[in-house]
Design an enzyme around this catalytic site. Structure first.
Site, PDB file in Angstrom:
ATOM      1  N   ARG A 139       0.983  -1.350  -0.029  1.00  0.00           N
ATOM      2  CA  ARG A 139       0.088   0.132  -0.054  1.00  0.00           C
ATOM      3  C   ARG A 139       1.027   1.390   0.143  1.00  0.00           C
ATOM      4  NH1 ARG A 139      -2.416  -3.114   3.652  1.00  0.00           N
ATOM      5  NH2 ARG A 139      -3.635  -4.672   2.438  1.00  0.00           N
ATOM      6  N   THR A 183       1.868  -5.774   4.148  1.00  0.00           N
ATOM      7  CA  THR A 183       1.359  -5.153   2.749  1.00  0.00           C
ATOM      8  C   THR A 183       1.114  -3.674   3.085  1.00  0.00           C
ATOM      9  OG1 THR A 183      -0.974  -5.742   3.499  1.00  0.00           O
ATOM     10  CG2 THR A 183       0.240  -7.365   2.023  1.00  0.00           C
ATOM     11  N   GLY A 199      -1.429 -11.694   8.485  1.00  0.00           N
ATOM     12  CA  GLY A 199      -1.090 -13.070   8.328  1.00  0.00           C
ATOM     13  C   GLY A 199      -2.199 -13.966   9.279  1.00  0.00           C
ATOM     14  N   ALA A 200      -3.193 -13.304   9.784  1.00  0.00           N
ATOM     15  CA  ALA A 200      -4.103 -13.915  10.692  1.00  0.00           C
ATOM     16  C   ALA A 200      -4.939 -14.839  10.018  1.00  0.00           C
ATOM     17  CB  ALA A 200      -4.827 -12.745  11.488  1.00  0.00           C
ATOM     18  N   GLU A 201      -4.816 -15.052   8.690  1.00  0.00           N
ATOM     19  CA  GLU A 201      -5.584 -15.940   7.978  1.00  0.00           C
ATOM     20  C   GLU A 201      -4.953 -17.375   8.371  1.00  0.00           C
ATOM     21  OE1 GLU A 201      -6.573 -12.902   6.965  1.00  0.00           O
ATOM     22  OE2 GLU A 201      -8.401 -13.743   7.835  1.00  0.00           O
ATOM     23  N   ASP A 323     -13.984 -12.618  10.840  1.00  0.00           N
ATOM     24  CA  ASP A 323     -12.891 -11.818  10.191  1.00  0.00           C
ATOM     25  C   ASP A 323     -13.522 -10.287   9.928  1.00  0.00           C
ATOM     26  OD1 ASP A 323     -10.519 -11.044   8.842  1.00  0.00           O
ATOM     27  OD2 ASP A 323     -11.389 -11.796   7.127  1.00  0.00           O
ATOM     28  N   TRP A 411      -9.983  -2.216   3.183  1.00  0.00           N
ATOM     29  CA  TRP A 411      -8.876  -1.347   3.414  1.00  0.00           C
ATOM     30  C   TRP A 411      -8.819  -0.099   2.601  1.00  0.00           C
ATOM     31  CZ3 TRP A 411      -6.321  -0.197  -0.886  1.00  0.00           C
ATOM     32  CH2 TRP A 411      -6.433  -0.968  -1.920  1.00  0.00           C
ATOM     33  N   CYS A 613      -2.263  10.127 -40.558  1.00  0.00           N
ATOM     34  CA  CYS A 613      -3.109   8.905 -40.619  1.00  0.00           C
ATOM     35  C   CYS A 613      -2.894   7.883 -39.631  1.00  0.00           C
ATOM     36  CB  CYS A 613      -3.115   8.256 -42.138  1.00  0.00           C
ATOM     37  SG  CYS A 613      -3.618   9.270 -43.422  1.00  0.00           S
TER      38      CYS A 613
HETATM   39 CA    CA Z   1      -8.405 -10.959   7.749  1.00  0.00          CA
END
Ligand code: CA
Length: 675
Positions: A139, A183, A199-201, A323, A411, A613
């Site tokens: 970002r 990110t 990274g919480a996923e 989430d 975000w 042209c």
């Molecule tokens: Ca998440």
């Protein structure tokens, strides 16, 4: 007259020609605390992620306004050469633009011309992409004390020399054996570079760190969730937080609460605000089977910027099960509420409520749903705690929930105009379905969300839409909306020219009247837009910039619905200005004079004989062949074709007019344009 008409086209299309025009800015990036604190007094710059520490994303520039926006044209573009999601907010300081593309690639451009000054690729190992839940995005950067700071997808924080793009220092901020990624854009507060991670996923423990801007050494680190109580706690705040976790071994999976995007700073109160993410795993049944709020998940934390110590917290989703992060953009402003001017913090997190808090104390002031909210029937009027209604508590049966993990707002940054008093939210409506999946393996190495993404994605295909929402934060009500067929549109920019800008999933860049949402202008960028626009000025000319490049979480998971965008995932920085401001005789003279001598000779030949042209700067208008894309056999026969012409299609013969050498010069010019 023809020449006059062609001039805007020349500007709109010829990056190279324009690039030759202006001298680059100094690039010294002499940004210090005093300048950052008073960033609002430098409307010509966009000095930090949200323009200033309050993160309002409001530009006081008003040269481009609701009356003349029709004359806004693209003055330069820069192709990043990268695919996948582009989420960066560019920073502009003293004529130089610093931005990032996918894979954490950083570049510096002359903000007046788009000319690349330097580019740095941190060479993130591509295998790290597997750890990124939501695309290999970045970002943006922070700029301070002659250096450009950014995080890499594999968890490094790097300082580059702002003039040269050469590394000054680099530090690994995460345990790279775990699923951490970076990110988000860093911020610099009191000489410290503040950086979080995601990274919480996939099972990590969230924290935010502060590094010394000169040495790159760690000054403090604040964890957002407790570790194993048997190991003791890093702080009293975490000891207190541990009381809200119960019955499970959350620390084995990491527990989540990552600080992956939003931050803001109030220099007067000396408070640094960070937003924390979801639980890891999503399902609280796994994390904390005995119940509890699970502090400090999905919370806004006010920290002492010198020590990282927690000063106050506000949890937007107690015991988050869906989430519903609180990592979404936070805006600091002064609002008149019940006859008093209050210093507030505003956030529209994923869970669908718009919050207004007193940012000195964390006191709850108001909240209201800004999109459909089915999981909760309202908030406690005194404490602001959202009341779950039970409809969203999933087990091995499916619960249908609005909003979803994509959020009523994600975000993509919102903006606040002090002039209209409105917040402009990239809002979206996506119905979600959650089901507990007991078969998921519960180790930090093999971990997913513990919900059933197959169910989720099936539904996503069916029920999606988005809109730009103008929200009155005092009355807590909608003022207007501009609807989109797609969710996952870009961030917003409000300006003193009574405008709000937003890019869209289907690849457009729009300007709307800030007061009523009337659409005034649009431009097709050639890719879906998810990033947020900025505005800046050089030599008295106001510019608006946006980075396009389709990608991010919805583009990855959304399947058919995301594919409806129908635009390629290709990164480009587009910069706009009023045609009559950007295109003056002086600028044109400078542009022409700045050309390389050899190129100028070829370019002039081409324009004299061919452009009428085949298009200015060899870009065809579409009616006649675009020479840049000629087939190999046509390229091989170029000289002959030009000499003899092609009477059957109206191509004249130039054999008596142009020498073979001149024809070869023209061919060389065209070939140079086709790369
Ligand atoms: Ca998440």
């Amino acid at each position: 007259m023809l020449r006059f008409l062609l001039i805007p086209a020349l500007f709109a299309l010829s990056t190279a020609a324009v690039a030759a025009a202006g001298a680059p800015g100094s690039g010294a990036a002499t940004v210090d605390d005093a300048r950052l604190r008073q960033a609002d007094r430098e409307p010509q710059n966009w000095m930090t992620h949200g323009r200033d520490y309050a993160e309002q994303r409001y530009s006081p520039l008003d040269q481009i306004d609701a009356d003349n926006i029709g004359r806004m044209v693209r003055v330069w573009s820069y192709e990043t050469g990268l695919k996948r999601g582009h989420e960066a907010t560019p920073i502009v300081i003293d004529g130089v633009m610093y931005a990032t593309g996918s894979w954490s690639v950083v570049f510096a451009l002359d903000a007046k011309t788009g000319e690349e000054l330097w580019r740095f690729d941190p060479e993130v190992p591509k295998a790290v992409g597997a750890k990124a839940c939501c695309d290999v995005v970045n970002r943006g950067v922070a700029v301070y004390d002659g250096k450009v700071y950014f995080g890499t997808l594999d968890g490094r924080l790097i300082a580059l020399d702002a003039k040269t793009g050469k590394p000054v220092w680099s530090v690994v901020t995460v345990d790279q054996s775990k699923a951490y990624t970076i990110t988000g854009a860093p911020r610099v507060v009191k000489g410290r570079v503040i950086i979080g991670n995601g990274g919480a996923e996939f099972g990590v423990r969230g924290y935010v760190s502060a590094y010394d801007e000169k040495a790159g050494s760690l000054v403090w680190r604040t964890y957002t969730v407790p570790g194993n109580p048997a190991d003791g706690f890093e702080s009293a705040a975490l000891e207190k937080a541990a009381e809200t976790w119960s019955g499970g071994e959350w620390w084995k999976i990491g527990a989540g609460g990552t600080v992956w995007d939003s931050m803001a700073f109030d220099p007067d109160l000396d408070l640094l605000y960070v937003g924390t993410g979801n639980g890891s795993p999503w399902s609280r049944k796994h994390r904390s089977p005995g119940g509890g709020d699970n502090l400090y998940l999905s919370s806004i934390l006010a920290l002492d910027p010198d020590t990282g110590e927690l000063q106050w917290h506000f949890q937007t989703t107690p015991g988050d099960n869906w989430d519903f992060t609180a990592t979404q953009h936070m805006i600091l402003a002064e609002l008149d509420i019940a006859g008093k001017t209050r210093k507030v913090l505003m956030q529209a997190p994923k869970n669908g409520y718009f919050w207004v808090l007193d940012r000195e104390t964390g006191e709850f002031l108001s909240a209201a749903p800004y999109v459909d909210v089915t999981w909760s029937d309202g908030v406690d009027p005194k404490t602001g705690r959202p009341q779950e209604n039970g409809s969203a508590t999933y087990d091995e049966s499916i619960a249908m929930v609005k909003p979803t993990a994509f959020g009523g707002h994600n975000w993509q940054p919102m903006s606040f105009s002090p002039k209209t008093g409105l917040v402009y939210i990239p809002a979206q409506e996506i119905l979600g379905a959650y089901r507990f999946n007991p078969k998921e393996i519960l180790t930090s190495e093999h971990f997913n969300t513990q919900t059933d993404l197959a169910i989720f994605a099936t539904l996503v295909r069916e029920v999606v839409a988005g809109h730009l929402l103008a929200w009155d934060p005092v009355a807590q009500k909608e003022v207007w909306r501009h609807p989109y067929a797609m969710p996952w549109n870009g961030g917003t920019l409000a300006t003193a020219g009574d405008l709000v800008f937003q890019g869209t999933a289907d690849g457009r860049f729009l300007a709307l009247r800030a007061a009523d949402g009337h659409k005034l202008w649009e431009f097709h960028t050639g890719s879906g837009v998810i990033a947020a626009p900025i505005s800046y000025a050089i030599d008295g000319i106001q510019y608006v910039s946006i980075v396009s490049g389709w990608g991010g979480a919805f583009a990855l998971v959304g399947g058919d619905a995301a594919a409806q965008a129908g635009v390629p995932s290709k990164g480009t920085v587009h910069t706009f200005a009023l045609s009559d401001q950007a295109i003056t005789p002086a600028v044109l003279e400078e542009m022409l004079a700045g050309r390389d001598e050899k190129l100028a000779a070829k370019e002039d030949l081409y324009h004299r004989w061919c452009a009428r042209c085949h298009g200015v700067t060899a870009i065809s208008g579409g009616a006649v062949a675009d020479l840049r894309h000629s087939a190999p056999d046509v390229r091989a026969a170029f000289v002959e074709i030009v000499q003899k012409g092609m009477p059957g299609v109206g191509m004249p013969a130039f054999g008596e007019i142009l020498s073979e050498d001149e024809i070869r010069q023209i061919q060389s010019y065209v070939e140079g344009k086709s790369s």
